[in-house]
Design a protein around this motif. Structure first.
Motif, PDB file in Angstrom:
ATOM      1  N   ILE A 131      24.348  27.538  40.741  1.00  0.00           N
ATOM      2  CA  ILE A 131      24.776  28.721  39.987  1.00  0.00           C
ATOM      3  C   ILE A 131      23.547  29.355  39.342  1.00  0.00           C
ATOM      4  N   THR A 142      28.716  32.907  28.272  1.00  0.00           N
ATOM      5  CA  THR A 142      28.246  33.457  29.543  1.00  0.00           C
ATOM      6  C   THR A 142      29.265  33.060  30.595  1.00  0.00           C
ATOM      7  N   LEU A 143      30.014  34.038  31.028  1.00  0.00           N
ATOM      8  CA  LEU A 143      31.216  33.715  31.790  1.00  0.00           C
ATOM      9  C   LEU A 143      31.063  33.894  33.291  1.00  0.00           C
ATOM     10  N   SER A 144      29.933  34.401  33.757  1.00  0.00           N
ATOM     11  CA  SER A 144      29.832  34.647  35.193  1.00  0.00           C
ATOM     12  C   SER A 144      28.435  34.359  35.703  1.00  0.00           C
ATOM     13  N   GLY A 145      28.374  34.132  36.996  1.00  0.00           N
ATOM     14  CA  GLY A 145      27.107  33.877  37.666  1.00  0.00           C
ATOM     15  C   GLY A 145      27.305  34.002  39.165  1.00  0.00           C
ATOM     16  N   THR A 146      26.269  33.704  39.909  1.00  0.00           N
ATOM     17  CA  THR A 146      26.381  33.698  41.365  1.00  0.00           C
ATOM     18  C   THR A 146      25.952  32.328  41.884  1.00  0.00           C
ATOM     19  N   THR A 162      36.169  33.845  20.847  1.00  0.00           N
ATOM     20  CA  THR A 162      35.638  33.326  22.104  1.00  0.00           C
ATOM     21  C   THR A 162      34.408  34.110  22.518  1.00  0.00           C
ATOM     22  N   ARG A 171      36.612  30.555  40.535  1.00  0.00           N
ATOM     23  CA  ARG A 171      37.094  30.794  39.170  1.00  0.00           C
ATOM     24  C   ARG A 171      37.754  29.559  38.581  1.00  0.00           C
ATOM     25  N   VAL A 172      37.598  29.420  37.259  1.00  0.00           N
ATOM     26  CA  VAL A 172      38.381  28.432  36.507  1.00  0.00           C
ATOM     27  C   VAL A 172      38.881  29.114  35.232  1.00  0.00           C
ATOM     28  N   GLU A 173      40.122  28.836  34.900  1.00  0.00           N
ATOM     29  CA  GLU A 173      40.750  29.408  33.704  1.00  0.00           C
ATOM     30  C   GLU A 173      40.610  28.397  32.564  1.00  0.00           C
ATOM     31  N   VAL A 174      40.160  28.885  31.422  1.00  0.00           N
ATOM     32  CA  VAL A 174      39.943  27.994  30.275  1.00  0.00           C
ATOM     33  C   VAL A 174      40.658  28.576  29.052  1.00  0.00           C
ATOM     34  N   LEU A 218      27.219  28.350  33.151  1.00  0.00           N
ATOM     35  CA  LEU A 218      28.375  29.058  32.608  1.00  0.00           C
ATOM     36  C   LEU A 218      28.761  28.358  31.321  1.00  0.00           C
ATOM     37  N   ASN A 219      29.082  29.136  30.325  1.00  0.00           N
ATOM     38  CA  ASN A 219      29.516  28.477  29.094  1.00  0.00           C
ATOM     39  C   ASN A 219      30.508  29.342  28.347  1.00  0.00           C
ATOM     40  N   ILE A 220      31.360  28.655  27.640  1.00  0.00           N
ATOM     41  CA  ILE A 220      32.338  29.341  26.802  1.00  0.00           C
ATOM     42  C   ILE A 220      32.365  28.619  25.456  1.00  0.00           C
ATOM     43  N   PHE A 262      34.329  28.438  21.713  1.00  0.00           N
ATOM     44  CA  PHE A 262      35.431  28.827  20.832  1.00  0.00           C
ATOM     45  C   PHE A 262      34.975  28.563  19.399  1.00  0.00           C
TER      46      PHE A 262
END
Lengths: 202, 208
Positions: free
Chosen positions: B55, B44-48, B41, B198-201, B59-61, B63
């Motif tokens: 934002i 870019t998991l965070s921002g303001t 994994t 927050r969101v859990e992925v 944000l991107n994740i 896999f």
């Protein structure tokens, strides 16, 4: 013994791998909402007419403003200043204990001396406050369960506490009606009588 | 006698087909080797989020799935917590057609002052209203896979993406855009308070 070995061999040779379901660890996408707050005047009535005969304010003056923030517990100060030959000075005063408040409007075309304002705040005399006139002013509107308005009778301004994130509207009303006794007279020259409202976060 | 039989079987199974392939008929045995899967994994998991709901960066994740055989039914899931502590799917997508990429609504929820389930669901509906979704914000999201397909499964409102992953190295990604879905963030009436959202992925239903 033979059967057991034989079966084991067959199982090893022909069995398929057992399927299990698994999951990855959780990954969290985070974004911080920045705190912010804003104030702006939203209109209302900001001008009126003073009767040249009686000094009465003909129509109500009622500027309106809006408080917005995304935090709990925003605090706003509402103050009013009038201009004099010595510069701006606090235009709000009360008659004691914060019961009745007044705002002093000064002639912007012919600025009064600071002593005119001081005279009205202490004990107005008809000749002691040229080009300055006082009218009653009401407390800013309070929104039930959203805002709380308090008056600082030492420094003569209002504090508005907004409890929750969101928007709250308020105003400052100078009702139509007579001038405070001994603040309007023949020595008040014609012109625009003004005061400046300032709203700010504290 | 038994030992003789056992050795005979082993001999027939392992040695005869190889050594005598040119001379005798052979049987083919399919031996199932254990599939190997690895998932790495990154992203870019965070921002303001500013006062307009934008934002600071997408944000991107991602896999990266490495598998020695085709995988069917891997599930990309995303959840947010409501004020009762229950997980609610953060995905909503209008199409269930398998394709290499899909667009979805992705909800982020206030981590400290959790929104109601109704607030989250309002963010996911077609016509959200800011006054009805405090403490939750939705953003357009893109789910894409470098090979294979993704398909949204509504699952009675608890939606996820079903992923068909061929063998090899495959990137499965979720990108959350920077501009909020209209009606889910309001600068006019700021009910989305200043907090982490927050969101859990995660990927689920991975064979092992």
């Amino acid at each position: 013994m033979f059967n057991r070995i034989f079966i084991t061999i067959i199982i090893l040779l022909v069995s398929t791998s057992q399927a299990f379901a698994a999951r990855t660890n959780s990954t969290f996408l985070d974004a911080d909402v920045e705190s912010w707050q804003s104030l702006n005047f939203t209109g209302g009535t900001i001008s009126s007419t003073i009767s040249c005969g009686t000094g009465n304010l003909i129509t109500t003056i009622r500027p309106t403003f809006r408080i917005r923030s995304n935090i709990f517990g925003s605090n706003v100060r509402v103050s009013v200043a009038s201009n004099t030959l010595s510069g701006f000075t606090n235009a709000i005063f009360d008659t004691g204990g914060g019961a009745t408040k007044y705002v002093i409007l000064t002639n912007s075309d012919d600025l009064p001396p600071l002593s005119s304002v001081t005279n009205i705040k202490t004990s107005p005399t008809i000749l002691g406050n040229p080009n300055a006139i006082a009218y009653e002013v009401l407390d800013p509107d309070e929104q039930f369960l959203r805002t709380n308005v308090t008056y600082d009778d030492v420094n003569d301004y209002w504090n508005i506490e907004k409890f929750f994130p969101g928007t709250a509207n308020s105003d400052l009303e100078i009702p139509s009606g007579p001038a405070l006794s001994n603040t309007f007279g023949t020595n008040d020259a014609s012109g625009d009588y003004e005061a400046t409202i300032t709203i700010s976060f504290i | 006698m038994k030992k003789y039989l056992l050795f005979s079987i082993l001999y027939l199974l392992f040695f005869v087909p190889v050594a005598q392939a040119a001379h005798i008929a052979t049987n083919t045995f399919y031996v199932s080797a254990q599939n190997t899967i690895s998932i790495v994994t990154s992203g870019t998991l965070s921002g303001t989020i500013d006062s307009d709901g934008i934002i600071s960066n997408p944000l991107n994740i991602n896999f990266r799935i490495t598998t020695s055989e085709d995988l069917s039914g891997i599930q990309l899931k995303a959840f947010v917590l409501d004020d009762k502590g229950q997980s609610i799917s953060a995905f909503k997508c209008g199409s269930t057609t398998p394709s290499p990429s899909a667009n979805a609504c992705v909800v982020l929820a206030d981590f400290y002052h959790r929104p109601t389930a109704a607030s989250i669901l309002d963010c996911e509906c077609n016509c959200p209203e800011c006054s009805l979704n405090p403490d939750s914000i939705a953003y357009p999201g893109t789910i894409s896979i470098s090979e294979g397909t993704v398909a949204y499964v509504d699952n009675s409102g608890s939606g996820y993406f079903n992923c068909e992953v061929p063998s090899g190295v495959v990137d499965l990604s979720l990108v959350v855009a920077t501009t909020p879905k209209p009606g889910t963030f309001s600068a006019e009436n700021p009910l989305d308070e200043a907090d982490p959202y927050r969101v859990e992925v995660f990927l689920d239903n991975i064979p092992e």
